[in-house]
Scaffold this active site. Structure first.
Site, mmCIF file in Angstrom:
data_model
loop_
_atom_site.group_PDB
_atom_site.id
_atom_site.type_symbol
_atom_site.label_atom_id
_atom_site.label_comp_id
_atom_site.label_asym_id
_atom_site.label_seq_id
_atom_site.Cartn_x
_atom_site.Cartn_y
_atom_site.Cartn_z
ATOM 1 N N CYS A 82 3.352 -0.822 -12.514
ATOM 2 C CA CYS A 82 3.638 0.358 -13.346
ATOM 3 C C CYS A 82 4.760 -0.012 -14.312
ATOM 4 O O CYS A 82 5.711 0.726 -14.482
ATOM 5 C CB CYS A 82 3.979 1.566 -12.492
ATOM 6 S SG CYS A 82 5.357 1.308 -11.389
ATOM 7 N N ARG A 95 8.423 2.559 4.984
ATOM 8 C CA ARG A 95 7.426 3.020 4.016
ATOM 9 C C ARG A 95 6.014 2.985 4.628
ATOM 10 O O ARG A 95 5.159 3.816 4.300
ATOM 11 C CB ARG A 95 7.472 2.180 2.736
ATOM 12 C CG ARG A 95 8.699 2.502 1.873
ATOM 13 C CD ARG A 95 8.801 1.584 0.660
ATOM 14 N NE ARG A 95 7.686 1.662 -0.263
ATOM 15 C CZ ARG A 95 7.533 2.609 -1.205
ATOM 16 N NH1 ARG A 95 8.434 3.551 -1.337
ATOM 17 N NH2 ARG A 95 6.493 2.584 -2.009
ATOM 18 N N LYS A 105 -3.319 4.117 -3.904
ATOM 19 C CA LYS A 105 -4.529 3.309 -4.133
ATOM 20 C C LYS A 105 -5.362 3.208 -2.853
ATOM 21 O O LYS A 105 -6.592 3.230 -2.892
ATOM 22 C CB LYS A 105 -4.172 1.910 -4.642
ATOM 23 C CG LYS A 105 -3.882 1.823 -6.132
ATOM 24 C CD LYS A 105 -2.517 2.256 -6.454
ATOM 25 C CE LYS A 105 -2.111 2.268 -7.884
ATOM 26 N NZ LYS A 105 -0.696 2.642 -8.015
ATOM 27 N N ASP A 163 -0.858 -4.043 -5.702
ATOM 28 C CA ASP A 163 -0.133 -3.111 -6.568
ATOM 29 C C ASP A 163 1.343 -3.441 -6.356
ATOM 30 O O ASP A 163 2.036 -2.819 -5.557
ATOM 31 C CB ASP A 163 -0.466 -1.680 -6.131
ATOM 32 C CG ASP A 163 0.113 -0.642 -7.064
ATOM 33 O OD1 ASP A 163 0.242 -0.929 -8.267
ATOM 34 O OD2 ASP A 163 0.449 0.459 -6.597
ATOM 35 N N GLU A 180 1.778 -2.538 4.341
ATOM 36 C CA GLU A 180 3.037 -2.301 3.625
ATOM 37 C C GLU A 180 4.141 -3.060 4.360
ATOM 38 O O GLU A 180 4.382 -2.815 5.535
ATOM 39 C CB GLU A 180 3.330 -0.796 3.585
ATOM 40 C CG GLU A 180 4.734 -0.433 3.163
ATOM 41 C CD GLU A 180 5.150 -0.986 1.804
ATOM 42 O OE1 GLU A 180 4.387 -0.885 0.845
ATOM 43 O OE2 GLU A 180 6.280 -1.548 1.731
ATOM 44 N N ALA A 218 0.769 -1.247 0.000
ATOM 45 C CA ALA A 218 0.000 0.000 0.000
ATOM 46 C C ALA A 218 0.802 1.300 0.000
ATOM 47 O O ALA A 218 0.263 2.338 -0.363
ATOM 48 C CB ALA A 218 -0.958 0.000 1.190
ATOM 49 N N ALA A 219 2.067 1.284 0.447
ATOM 50 C CA ALA A 219 2.788 2.568 0.579
ATOM 51 C C ALA A 219 3.197 3.133 -0.777
ATOM 52 O O ALA A 219 3.544 2.360 -1.664
ATOM 53 C CB ALA A 219 4.036 2.368 1.438
HETATM 54 N N1 SAM Z 1 0.106 0.963 -3.928
HETATM 55 C C1 SAM Z 1 1.075 1.991 -3.686
HETATM 56 C C2 SAM Z 1 0.485 3.329 -4.062
HETATM 57 O O1 SAM Z 1 -0.431 3.367 -4.862
HETATM 58 O O2 SAM Z 1 0.923 4.345 -3.504
HETATM 59 C C3 SAM Z 1 2.394 1.725 -4.401
HETATM 60 C C4 SAM Z 1 2.956 0.361 -4.095
HETATM 61 S S1 SAM Z 1 4.529 0.074 -4.766
HETATM 62 C C5 SAM Z 1 4.223 -0.118 -6.433
HETATM 63 C C6 SAM Z 1 4.848 -1.559 -4.229
HETATM 64 C C7 SAM Z 1 5.063 -1.715 -2.749
HETATM 65 O O3 SAM Z 1 5.283 -3.115 -2.488
HETATM 66 C C8 SAM Z 1 6.282 -0.997 -2.201
HETATM 67 O O4 SAM Z 1 5.882 -0.100 -1.193
HETATM 68 C C9 SAM Z 1 7.174 -2.083 -1.640
HETATM 69 O O5 SAM Z 1 7.806 -1.742 -0.424
HETATM 70 C C10 SAM Z 1 6.220 -3.234 -1.432
HETATM 71 N N2 SAM Z 1 6.892 -4.562 -1.500
HETATM 72 C C11 SAM Z 1 8.170 -4.838 -1.834
HETATM 73 N N3 SAM Z 1 8.395 -6.157 -1.754
HETATM 74 C C12 SAM Z 1 7.249 -6.730 -1.362
HETATM 75 C C13 SAM Z 1 6.872 -8.083 -1.096
HETATM 76 N N4 SAM Z 1 7.711 -9.082 -1.252
HETATM 77 N N5 SAM Z 1 5.606 -8.289 -0.696
HETATM 78 C C14 SAM Z 1 4.743 -7.269 -0.562
HETATM 79 N N6 SAM Z 1 5.055 -5.985 -0.812
HETATM 80 C C15 SAM Z 1 6.287 -5.726 -1.206
#
Ligand code: SAM
Length: 426
Positions: free
Chosen positions: A229, A136, A113, A176, A131, A108-109
């Site tokens: 993205c 984050r 969304k 996401d 998150e 979520a971070a």
């Molecule tokens: N949804 C957010 C927004 O709209 O602001 C952006 C999310 S960003 C694309 C993906 C997030 O997934 C990051 O904050 C990252 O720290 C987290 N992430 C990284 N590795 C992950 C894992 N193995 N499982 C879940 N989340 C992970």
């Protein structure tokens, strides 16, 4: 901009005649946009008060902007809008039609969304914003509180931990996922140097794991909204195909890929996956902790502070911190928790001291308000003490009618209680 050669080769092959237009899109600066937070103000009203020129509308609540520093405006501090990349708003567009009694945003971070879906939920149901990266998650929490979201929790857990706790529980799970970020080449300086085919493969493997956990948490007839993205098929269309092979109970009901030459944004992919069958499971309710003395002090505060006190379940930790829980909050045992419902404040054994989050979520109901102009609001956001002719006591300090934080009035002076870390930098 020096794009990776292999990336260019792949995109040329994929886009064919559209490739020159795609390549040309890298010559223009990234698009900027904001999304109005309809938990606090309608899009129409925001248009009337817009502090800087708004461009074309995106969906129901988004607008292109050119403003250089849109994050430095008092309305931003008041949570009236969220700065979001225009194509990223397409995910919220797709979730608009989803049932939302129980929602999990798994990755979520910083909260783009989460805050979009929260606005669609309009304070109803339960929204868990998770998150895995704790640092984050703290930024996510700040955004959740700034936007005044009351109906959920902010957690920091791995998808696996949550999947063990919430089998077949959520109506909607957003994933996401972290990705190779091909749509971020213009916005994030590390995106190009970090790009490689190995990284695309690594991301795809991680996304499969995240999606498997996400699938376990979707209830029958529930939805999984997957997004990235990036443009890499391994992470987008092929990822979805693989997922459907592994999870025959799911079907794809909608899929969208936005390219920067065809949409005025940096690009996004999203797929809506529906679970057809399975067993519906319930989670245990959150084990609420009570403290009669703390609640008495809080109610005395409410009498004085609110015109109409908020309703909900009070939860008091052993150290006196108090929260207002929405109905139906599930047990989050074993999950690292940054916030549960709304942080109300702290009882120190004698008095109740309200928290900043209370002002952001509930300050509109305050009896005593200091109503500042946009210019005066900047002074409050810088941490200055204010003068106001209001009765002594806690008050909501507002830009126009929108709360920015708390103050405490004493004989015509309002002491500034905006947390230092949230102040505007001079
Ligand atoms: N949804 C957010 C927004 O709209 O602001 C952006 C999310 S960003 C694309 C993906 C997030 O997934 C990051 O904050 C990252 O720290 C987290 N992430 C990284 N590795 C992950 C894992 N193995 N499982 C879940 N989340 C992970």
């Amino acid at each position: 901009m020096q794009l990776p050669e292999k990336f260019i080769e792949r995109m040329k092959k994929r886009l064919g005649a559209d490739f020159p237009a795609f390549l040309a899109s890298y010559e223009r600066p990234p698009y900027r946009a904001l999304r109005v937070n309809t938990l606090k103000i309608s899009a129409e009203e925001f248009v009337r008060r817009a502090p800087f020129p708004l461009g074309e509308q995106i969906g129901k609540e988004g607008f292109y902007i050119r403003e250089e520093k849109p994050g430095a405006d008092p309305y931003h501090f008041a949570g009236l809008y969220y700065l979001q990349e225009p194509s990223a708003m397409s995910v919220g567009g797709m979730s608009a039609v989803c049932p939302k009694k129980r929602v999990l945003d798994l990755c979520a971070a910083p909260g783009g969304k989460t805050t979009h879906v929260a606005a669609q939920m309009a304070g109803e149901g339960i929204l868990i914003a998770n998150e895995v990266n704790y640092a984050r998650a703290k930024i996510l929490l700040q955004n959740v509180e700034r936007m005044g979201i009351c109906n959920g929790a902010v957690t920091s857990a791995s998808p696996r931990t949550l999947a063990a706790l919430f089998p077949a529980y959520f109506d909607l799970v957003l994933a996401d996922a972290p990705c190779s970020g091909e749509g971020m080449f213009k916005k994030e300086e590390n995106a190009i140097p970090e790009w490689s085919m190995e990284n695309v493969a690594r991301c795809a493997a991680r996304q499969s794991e995240i999606l498997d956990c996400a699938a376990d948490m979707v209830c029958p007839d529930g939805l999984l909204l997957y997004s990235t993205c990036t443009f890499a098929e391994e992470e987008d269309e092929w990822q979805v195909e693989d997922f459907l092979r592994r999870h025959p109970a799911f079907e794809c009901v909608n899929m969208q890929k936005l390219y920067p030459h065809a949409f005025r944004g940096e690009g996004h992919f999203c797929a809506l996956l529906k679970r057809r069958d399975g067993e519906f499971l319930r989670a245990k309710p959150y084990p609420v902790q009570k403290s009669a003395q703390a609640e008495k002090a809080y109610r005395a505060f409410c009498e004085d502070f609110f015109i109409a006190p908020p309703t909900g379940t009070l939860h008091t930790l052993a150290d006196g911190r108090m929260y207002l829980l929405p109905a139906g909050m599930p047990d989050l045992k074993g999950v690292s928790l940054l916030r549960l419902g709304v942080e109300l404040g702290e009882w120190d054994g004698k008095l109740f001291k309200p928290a900043h989050a209370l002002a952001m979520a509930l300050g509109m109901r305050a009896r005593r308000k200091v109503t500042l102009s946009r210019e005066e609001a900047v002074r409050y956001l810088h941490g200055e003490t204010l003068a106001a002719d209001i009765p002594n006591g806690w008050c909501a300090v507002c830009v126009e009618e929108f709360p920015l934080g708390l103050g405490k009035a004493v004989n015509g002076t309002v002491k500034n209680h905006l947390p230092k870390g949230l102040r505007m930098i001079k």
